[in-house]
Design a protein around this motif. Structure first.
Motif, PDB file in Angstrom:
ATOM      1  N   ILE A  97       0.876  -1.163   0.000  1.00  0.00           N
ATOM      2  CA  ILE A  97       0.000   0.000   0.000  1.00  0.00           C
ATOM      3  C   ILE A  97       0.919   1.220   0.000  1.00  0.00           C
ATOM      4  CG2 ILE A  97      -1.896   1.191   1.145  1.00  0.00           C
ATOM      5  CD1 ILE A  97      -2.641  -1.609   0.204  1.00  0.00           C
ATOM      6  N   ASP A  98       1.208   1.716  -1.189  1.00  0.00           N
ATOM      7  CA  ASP A  98       2.231   2.743  -1.376  1.00  0.00           C
ATOM      8  C   ASP A  98       1.590   4.137  -1.392  1.00  0.00           C
ATOM      9  OD1 ASP A  98       4.570   4.087  -1.899  1.00  0.00           O
ATOM     10  OD2 ASP A  98       4.644   3.530  -4.030  1.00  0.00           O
ATOM     11  N   VAL A  99       1.093   4.553  -0.213  1.00  0.00           N
ATOM     12  CA  VAL A  99       0.522   5.882  -0.048  1.00  0.00           C
ATOM     13  C   VAL A  99       1.031   6.474   1.264  1.00  0.00           C
ATOM     14  CG1 VAL A  99      -1.567   5.416  -1.396  1.00  0.00           C
ATOM     15  CG2 VAL A  99      -1.556   4.916   1.048  1.00  0.00           C
ATOM     16  N   GLU A 100       0.749   7.742   1.495  1.00  0.00           N
ATOM     17  CA  GLU A 100       1.298   8.412   2.669  1.00  0.00           C
ATOM     18  C   GLU A 100       0.712   7.896   3.984  1.00  0.00           C
ATOM     19  OE1 GLU A 100       0.796  12.591   2.109  1.00  0.00           O
ATOM     20  OE2 GLU A 100       2.236  12.697   0.451  1.00  0.00           O
ATOM     21  N   GLU A 101      -0.563   7.540   3.992  1.00  0.00           N
ATOM     22  CA  GLU A 101      -1.209   7.068   5.214  1.00  0.00           C
ATOM     23  C   GLU A 101      -1.931   5.752   4.931  1.00  0.00           C
ATOM     24  OE1 GLU A 101      -3.729  10.393   6.141  1.00  0.00           O
ATOM     25  OE2 GLU A 101      -2.152  11.419   7.259  1.00  0.00           O
ATOM     26  N   GLY A 142       1.076  -5.048  -8.676  1.00  0.00           N
ATOM     27  CA  GLY A 142      -0.017  -5.247  -7.732  1.00  0.00           C
ATOM     28  C   GLY A 142      -0.012  -4.274  -6.575  1.00  0.00           C
ATOM     29  N   ALA A 143       0.889  -3.296  -6.589  1.00  0.00           N
ATOM     30  CA  ALA A 143       0.953  -2.312  -5.501  1.00  0.00           C
ATOM     31  C   ALA A 143      -0.133  -1.257  -5.681  1.00  0.00           C
ATOM     32  CB  ALA A 143       2.326  -1.650  -5.460  1.00  0.00           C
ATOM     33  N   TYR A 144      -0.750  -0.895  -4.568  1.00  0.00           N
ATOM     34  CA  TYR A 144      -1.740   0.181  -4.588  1.00  0.00           C
ATOM     35  C   TYR A 144      -0.982   1.506  -4.508  1.00  0.00           C
ATOM     36  CZ  TYR A 144      -5.566   3.257  -3.323  1.00  0.00           C
ATOM     37  OH  TYR A 144      -6.464   4.286  -3.314  1.00  0.00           O
ATOM     38  N   LYS A 145      -1.206   2.402  -5.491  1.00  0.00           N
ATOM     39  CA  LYS A 145      -0.400   3.613  -5.605  1.00  0.00           C
ATOM     40  C   LYS A 145      -1.133   4.893  -5.230  1.00  0.00           C
ATOM     41  CE  LYS A 145       3.219   3.257  -7.036  1.00  0.00           C
ATOM     42  NZ  LYS A 145       4.498   2.872  -6.359  1.00  0.00           N
ATOM     43  N   GLY A 146      -2.448   4.818  -4.997  1.00  0.00           N
ATOM     44  CA  GLY A 146      -3.205   6.030  -4.672  1.00  0.00           C
ATOM     45  C   GLY A 146      -4.446   6.140  -5.538  1.00  0.00           C
ATOM     46  N   GLY A 147      -5.099   7.275  -5.472  1.00  0.00           N
ATOM     47  CA  GLY A 147      -6.307   7.409  -6.268  1.00  0.00           C
ATOM     48  C   GLY A 147      -7.040   8.712  -6.043  1.00  0.00           C
ATOM     49  N   ILE A 148      -8.330   8.687  -6.294  1.00  0.00           N
ATOM     50  CA  ILE A 148      -9.188   9.875  -6.244  1.00  0.00           C
ATOM     51  C   ILE A 148     -10.500   9.480  -5.579  1.00  0.00           C
ATOM     52  CG2 ILE A 148     -10.496  11.545  -7.640  1.00  0.00           C
ATOM     53  CD1 ILE A 148      -8.348  11.138  -9.847  1.00  0.00           C
ATOM     54  N   ILE A 149     -11.049  10.377  -4.783  1.00  0.00           N
ATOM     55  CA  ILE A 149     -12.389  10.200  -4.215  1.00  0.00           C
ATOM     56  C   ILE A 149     -13.261  11.342  -4.722  1.00  0.00           C
ATOM     57  CG2 ILE A 149     -13.782  10.059  -2.116  1.00  0.00           C
ATOM     58  CD1 ILE A 149     -11.230   9.172  -0.631  1.00  0.00           C
ATOM     59  N   ALA A 150     -14.372  10.988  -5.360  1.00  0.00           N
ATOM     60  CA  ALA A 150     -15.322  11.981  -5.868  1.00  0.00           C
ATOM     61  C   ALA A 150     -16.704  11.673  -5.296  1.00  0.00           C
ATOM     62  CB  ALA A 150     -15.363  11.945  -7.400  1.00  0.00           C
ATOM     63  N   PRO A 151     -17.575  12.672  -5.211  1.00  0.00           N
ATOM     64  CA  PRO A 151     -18.939  12.387  -4.752  1.00  0.00           C
ATOM     65  C   PRO A 151     -19.620  11.387  -5.680  1.00  0.00           C
ATOM     66  CG  PRO A 151     -18.533  14.756  -4.827  1.00  0.00           C
ATOM     67  CD  PRO A 151     -17.384  14.093  -5.521  1.00  0.00           C
ATOM     68  N   GLY A 152     -20.340  10.427  -5.104  1.00  0.00           N
ATOM     69  CA  GLY A 152     -21.102   9.495  -5.911  1.00  0.00           C
ATOM     70  C   GLY A 152     -22.221  10.210  -6.650  1.00  0.00           C
ATOM     71  N   ILE A 153     -22.698   9.609  -7.728  1.00  0.00           N
ATOM     72  CA  ILE A 153     -23.702  10.287  -8.549  1.00  0.00           C
ATOM     73  C   ILE A 153     -25.005  10.505  -7.789  1.00  0.00           C
ATOM     74  CG2 ILE A 153     -24.499   8.137  -9.634  1.00  0.00           C
ATOM     75  CD1 ILE A 153     -24.841   9.883 -12.231  1.00  0.00           C
ATOM     76  N   ASN A 154     -25.428   9.531  -6.980  1.00  0.00           N
ATOM     77  CA  ASN A 154     -26.649   9.733  -6.193  1.00  0.00           C
ATOM     78  C   ASN A 154     -26.462  10.827  -5.155  1.00  0.00           C
ATOM     79  OD1 ASN A 154     -28.747   7.791  -7.085  1.00  0.00           O
ATOM     80  ND2 ASN A 154     -27.166   6.287  -6.624  1.00  0.00           N
TER      81      ASN A 154
END
Length: 258
Positions: A97-101, A142-154
């Motif tokens: 899990i290659d992220v800061e936290e 297979g390493a998790y590198k990070g991502g984005i969180i956006a509001p769901g459409i509903n």
């Protein structure tokens, strides 16, 4: 058999698996106040309808983003199935899990990364349509590198309707035919803004992620709304509605739970 439980902010999905094969699944609204006994009344009746004996369940694994449900699920596991509920991540993920936290990463996102890498390999972008829409980047190792969180459409639609006096509540639907993106009435304009606005957001963010990765990356979509959007965009390489449940099965297999 393995009982896999995916606890989201909106719904809880229970599934019975034989190995990695999903035999059946059920969905219930997430309510942290629901007791282990209440879960059991509902779940055992559904299992009986499907001809699944309680004794056939030899393990239970849980992916949860709602900590308050933990105790009641532990009660369900111990009191009604005679097993100890294992919560995903507590024994490690088996991937980097290659992220800061790392400790703040949602269990569902880590489980999705495990399943996506196991099934599809290569560099991946996993898009999960839930209460929030998440974009997760998994590299070819297979390493998790990070991502984005956006509001769901509903969630976005609820915010729009609840904070405007005259806009009606509409259903989220895919456009039919060669629908115009210039709405001629209020409801059409809302449909266009919600649906095509979301498609544009996804395509734009995925293009930016791919540019930053600098290598080709497959896009795997999961969650209830994935099929709805797949009809009108070419951005997804795979649509996999059961990615989280399959990830739980893979994790349980690695821990020799089933």
């Amino acid at each position: 058999m393995l009982l896999a439980v995916d606890v989201g902010n909106t719904n809880v999905v229970f599934a019975v698996l034989e190995g990695r094969d999903i035999r059946t699944r059920w969905r219930i609204t997430t309510d942290p106040r629901r007791t282990g006994d209440e879960y059991a009344v509902w779940l055992l009746q559904l299992m009986a309808i499907e001809g699944i004996e309680r004794a056939a369940v030899t393990g239970m694994i849980v992916s949860s983003v709602v900590p308050r449900t933990r105790h009641n699920l532990e009660v369900l596991a111990g009191k009604y199935f005679g097993v100890t509920a294992v919560f995903a991540g507590e024994r490690g993920w088996g991937i980097e899990i290659d992220v800061e936290e790392p400790a703040t990463l949602g269990a569902d996102r880590a489980v999705n990364a495990i399943a996506a890498h196991e099934k599809y390999g290569d560099d991946l972008i996993v898009v999960d349509f839930g209460t929030a829409t998440t974009f997760d980047v998994v590299d070819f190792n297979g390493a998790y590198k990070g991502g984005i969180i956006a509001p769901g459409i509903n969630l976005s639609l609820d915010a729009l309707v609840n904070n405007t006096a005259k806009l009606p509540r509409i259903a989220i639907e895919a456009p039919t035919g060669n629908a115009s993106v210039i709405g001629r009435n209020t409801e059409d304009q809302m449909h266009i803004g919600v649906y095509w606005g979301y498609v544009a957001m996804m395509e734009g963010l995925i293009a930016r992620i791919r540019a930053e990765i600098g290598r080709p990356a497959k896009v795997v979509a999961t969650g209830g709304m994935a099929i709805l959007f797949d009809e009108h965009t070419e951005i997804f390489d795979h649509v996999d509605a059961d990615l989280t449940l399959e990830g739980l099965a893979i994790l349980a297999e690695r821990m020799e739970m089933s």
